[in-house]
Motif scaffolding. Structure first.
Motif, PDB file in Angstrom:
ATOM      1  N   ALA A  86      -7.131   1.635  -8.439  1.00  0.00           N
ATOM      2  CA  ALA A  86      -5.968   0.940  -9.002  1.00  0.00           C
ATOM      3  C   ALA A  86      -5.028   0.475  -7.907  1.00  0.00           C
ATOM      4  O   ALA A  86      -4.449  -0.619  -7.986  1.00  0.00           O
ATOM      5  CB  ALA A  86      -5.232   1.867  -9.971  1.00  0.00           C
ATOM      6  N   ASP A  87      -4.872   1.289  -6.850  1.00  0.00           N
ATOM      7  CA  ASP A  87      -4.030   0.884  -5.718  1.00  0.00           C
ATOM      8  C   ASP A  87      -4.572  -0.382  -5.071  1.00  0.00           C
ATOM      9  O   ASP A  87      -3.819  -1.310  -4.746  1.00  0.00           O
ATOM     10  CB  ASP A  87      -3.965   2.000  -4.673  1.00  0.00           C
ATOM     11  N   ILE A  88      -5.883  -0.421  -4.864  1.00  0.00           N
ATOM     12  CA  ILE A  88      -6.502  -1.588  -4.236  1.00  0.00           C
ATOM     13  C   ILE A  88      -6.351  -2.815  -5.116  1.00  0.00           C
ATOM     14  O   ILE A  88      -6.051  -3.919  -4.637  1.00  0.00           O
ATOM     15  CB  ILE A  88      -7.992  -1.310  -3.935  1.00  0.00           C
ATOM     16  N   ALA A  89      -6.536  -2.645  -6.415  1.00  0.00           N
ATOM     17  CA  ALA A  89      -6.390  -3.773  -7.337  1.00  0.00           C
ATOM     18  C   ALA A  89      -4.994  -4.374  -7.261  1.00  0.00           C
ATOM     19  O   ALA A  89      -4.808  -5.584  -7.454  1.00  0.00           O
ATOM     20  CB  ALA A  89      -6.710  -3.326  -8.759  1.00  0.00           C
ATOM     21  N   ALA A  90      -4.007  -3.526  -6.960  1.00  0.00           N
ATOM     22  CA  ALA A  90      -2.634  -4.011  -6.862  1.00  0.00           C
ATOM     23  C   ALA A  90      -2.347  -4.675  -5.523  1.00  0.00           C
ATOM     24  O   ALA A  90      -1.288  -5.288  -5.348  1.00  0.00           O
ATOM     25  CB  ALA A  90      -1.666  -2.847  -7.075  1.00  0.00           C
ATOM     26  N   LEU A  91      -3.283  -4.578  -4.568  1.00  0.00           N
ATOM     27  CA  LEU A  91      -3.085  -5.162  -3.236  1.00  0.00           C
ATOM     28  C   LEU A  91      -3.764  -6.513  -3.071  1.00  0.00           C
ATOM     29  O   LEU A  91      -3.284  -7.372  -2.328  1.00  0.00           O
ATOM     30  CB  LEU A  91      -3.638  -4.219  -2.164  1.00  0.00           C
ATOM     31  N   ASN A 148     -10.604   2.255   4.702  1.00  0.00           N
ATOM     32  CA  ASN A 148     -11.527   3.276   4.200  1.00  0.00           C
ATOM     33  C   ASN A 148     -11.695   3.179   2.689  1.00  0.00           C
ATOM     34  O   ASN A 148     -12.797   3.362   2.157  1.00  0.00           O
ATOM     35  CB  ASN A 148     -11.021   4.667   4.584  1.00  0.00           C
ATOM     36  N   ALA A 149     -10.600   2.882   1.977  1.00  0.00           N
ATOM     37  CA  ALA A 149     -10.693   2.736   0.530  1.00  0.00           C
ATOM     38  C   ALA A 149     -11.495   1.493   0.156  1.00  0.00           C
ATOM     39  O   ALA A 149     -12.311   1.521  -0.777  1.00  0.00           O
ATOM     40  CB  ALA A 149      -9.292   2.670  -0.081  1.00  0.00           C
ATOM     41  N   LEU A 150     -11.277   0.398   0.871  1.00  0.00           N
ATOM     42  CA  LEU A 150     -12.015  -0.836   0.595  1.00  0.00           C
ATOM     43  C   LEU A 150     -13.510  -0.652   0.788  1.00  0.00           C
ATOM     44  O   LEU A 150     -14.325  -1.260   0.079  1.00  0.00           O
ATOM     45  CB  LEU A 150     -11.506  -1.959   1.495  1.00  0.00           C
ATOM     46  N   ALA A 208       0.840  -1.202   0.000  1.00  0.00           N
ATOM     47  CA  ALA A 208       0.000   0.000   0.000  1.00  0.00           C
ATOM     48  C   ALA A 208       0.872   1.248   0.000  1.00  0.00           C
ATOM     49  O   ALA A 208       1.942   1.279   0.618  1.00  0.00           O
ATOM     50  CB  ALA A 208      -0.922   0.006   1.215  1.00  0.00           C
ATOM     51  N   VAL A 209       0.407   2.276  -0.686  1.00  0.00           N
ATOM     52  CA  VAL A 209       1.155   3.537  -0.763  1.00  0.00           C
ATOM     53  C   VAL A 209       0.783   4.390   0.436  1.00  0.00           C
ATOM     54  O   VAL A 209      -0.381   4.776   0.593  1.00  0.00           O
ATOM     55  CB  VAL A 209       0.833   4.296  -2.068  1.00  0.00           C
ATOM     56  N   PRO A 210       1.734   4.684   1.338  1.00  0.00           N
ATOM     57  CA  PRO A 210       1.398   5.460   2.537  1.00  0.00           C
ATOM     58  C   PRO A 210       1.202   6.934   2.238  1.00  0.00           C
ATOM     59  O   PRO A 210       1.712   7.463   1.247  1.00  0.00           O
ATOM     60  CB  PRO A 210       2.630   5.245   3.434  1.00  0.00           C
TER      61      PRO A 210
END
Length: 395
Positions: free
Chosen positions: A206-211, A244-246, A197-199
């Motif tokens: 896109a960030d979530i898809a990469a996690l 929160n993003a999820l 995750a990018v702090p």
């Protein structure tokens, strides 16, 4: 910044005081004893923040805090300790201390002081959501006061029950960063974790898809890191940002937490809409549950958002459901029967909810999910009931 008030730092060890002072703003008065701190409070009523370092004995700090809470109402006290446990938290909050932090969490100390200063200013009116605001998914934190209660197995099966065969989007988050078992329980290859995750910023789609790692249609997982020392690199802020993003992308987020209080657990509890506490019908486990409930009450979490589940119930066990409720001093929301099929399902990486949907354990978990969490599309968070947002061990 915190504002104009002076902070009193009580720390008899000069080296420790020099390490803490830079995190307390520009106006810091360092004293070496609680008696001197008392005199400083009496001399200047504007001084309403006291930080007590780990060089002060805990008993003396608690006695000082109890006295200040009676004689100088409105004074905020932050206690720094080398180790923090639930017993200390309970006693500290009883004495009137607002925040307890591990000694090495100096950045968290700065944030706590900022928050306490802000709480003294008139609160701004909360922003009203616009007509196009996206509904949030429901975040469920699964907690156990003691290890060995079957928490991870329950979390996995609960996620699958909420997933309803792929009809509902669910994300299972392994927040047990040091000893997480979600990947091994489901035989997933750990190619990406929460460490990716990018702090420092809100995570995008896109960030979530990469996690995430997909386990089942509609069920994704965010796995715990597995490399030595990697767990320490995932900050509580990153965990909070990810949850929160999820909540904008999934109907339900099930968070498997470690069996101990930590800043990451508090981040999950702060962000969650529902807390599920897992125990087993054994006296030590139920007593640990009771202590955890006391801490949650002291921290201000809403009881109506809490469910207690007794795992591995067995009519042959002397400790009955009524005994558990009496010891825990709280009602029980769910009972999961004991079965040797559960460890067999773990060894075969085949969760019972999907492998044997008519199994008594599967039925009990689905019944709990329907009764306490919900099925189908996730309910929108009730207006006027915000998530707690607290950094550190705070009231």
């Amino acid at each position: 910044m915190r504002g104009a008030r002076v902070t009193i730092l009580c720390e008899p060890e000069a080296t420790a005081a020099s390490l803490l002072a830079p995190f307390l703003g520009d106006d810091v008065r360092i004293v070496v004893s609680l008696r001197a701190a008392t005199r400083a409070l009496a001399a200047d009523p504007a001084e309403r923040l006291v930080v007590i370092g780990s060089g002060v004995r805990a008993e003396n700090a608690l006695e000082f805090a109890a006295h200040v809470s009676r004689s100088a109402a409105g004074t905020d006290i932050v206690l720094m300790r080398d180790t923090v446990d639930s017993d200390l938290l309970s006693r500290a909050f009883d004495a009137g201390i607002q925040t307890v932090l591990p000694t090495h969490e100096r950045h968290a100390l700065a944030e706590a002081c900022t928050r306490l200063a802000a709480s003294r200013r008139p609160a701004a009116a909360p922003p009203q959501p616009g007509p196009t605001a996206a509904p949030n998914g429901v975040i469920v934190a699964v907690v156990a006061a003691k290890g060995g209660c079957g928490k991870t197995t329950f979390a996995i099966n609960l996620a699958l029950a909420l997933n309803a065969g792929g009809e509902v989007r669910v994300c299972l988050v392994d927040l047990d960063l040091e000893f997480g078992d979600v990947a091994s329980s489901l035989r997933l290859d750990v190619e990406r974790t929460l460490l990716d995750a990018v702090p420092g910023r809100a995570l995008t789609r896109a960030d979530i898809a990469a996690l995430v790692t997909t386990y089942h249609p509609g069920l994704d997982c965010i796995l715990a890191p597995v490399g030595p020392g990697e767990a320490e690199r995932v900050t509580p802020a990153v965990a909070r940002e990810a949850l929160n993003a999820l909540a904008q992308l999934y109907d339900y987020i099930v968070v498997d937490t470690p069996a101990r209080m930590s800043h990451h657990v508090l981040a999950a509890l702060d962000t969650a809409d529902h807390h599920v506490l897992i125990t087993v019908p054994e006296v030590p486990a139920v007593k640990s549950l009771r202590r955890t409930l006391d801490v949650l009450d002291l921290l201000g979490y809403r009881r109506e958002s809490r469910s207690i589940v007794v795992n591995r119930t067995d009519p042959r066990v002397v400790l009955t459901a009524r005994n558990v409720e009496t010891l825990a001093r709280s009602p029980i929301a769910g009972h999961i029967p004991f079965s040797w099929d559960v460890p067999a399902s773990i060894n075969h990486a085949a969760p019972l909810v999907t492998a044997e949907p008519d199994h008594p354990v599967s039925k009990a978990i689905r019944a709990f999910a329907r009764a306490r969490i919900g099925t189908g599309a996730a309910a929108t968070r009730r207006p006027g009931v915000p998530r707690r947002s607290v950094r550190g061990w705070s009231r």
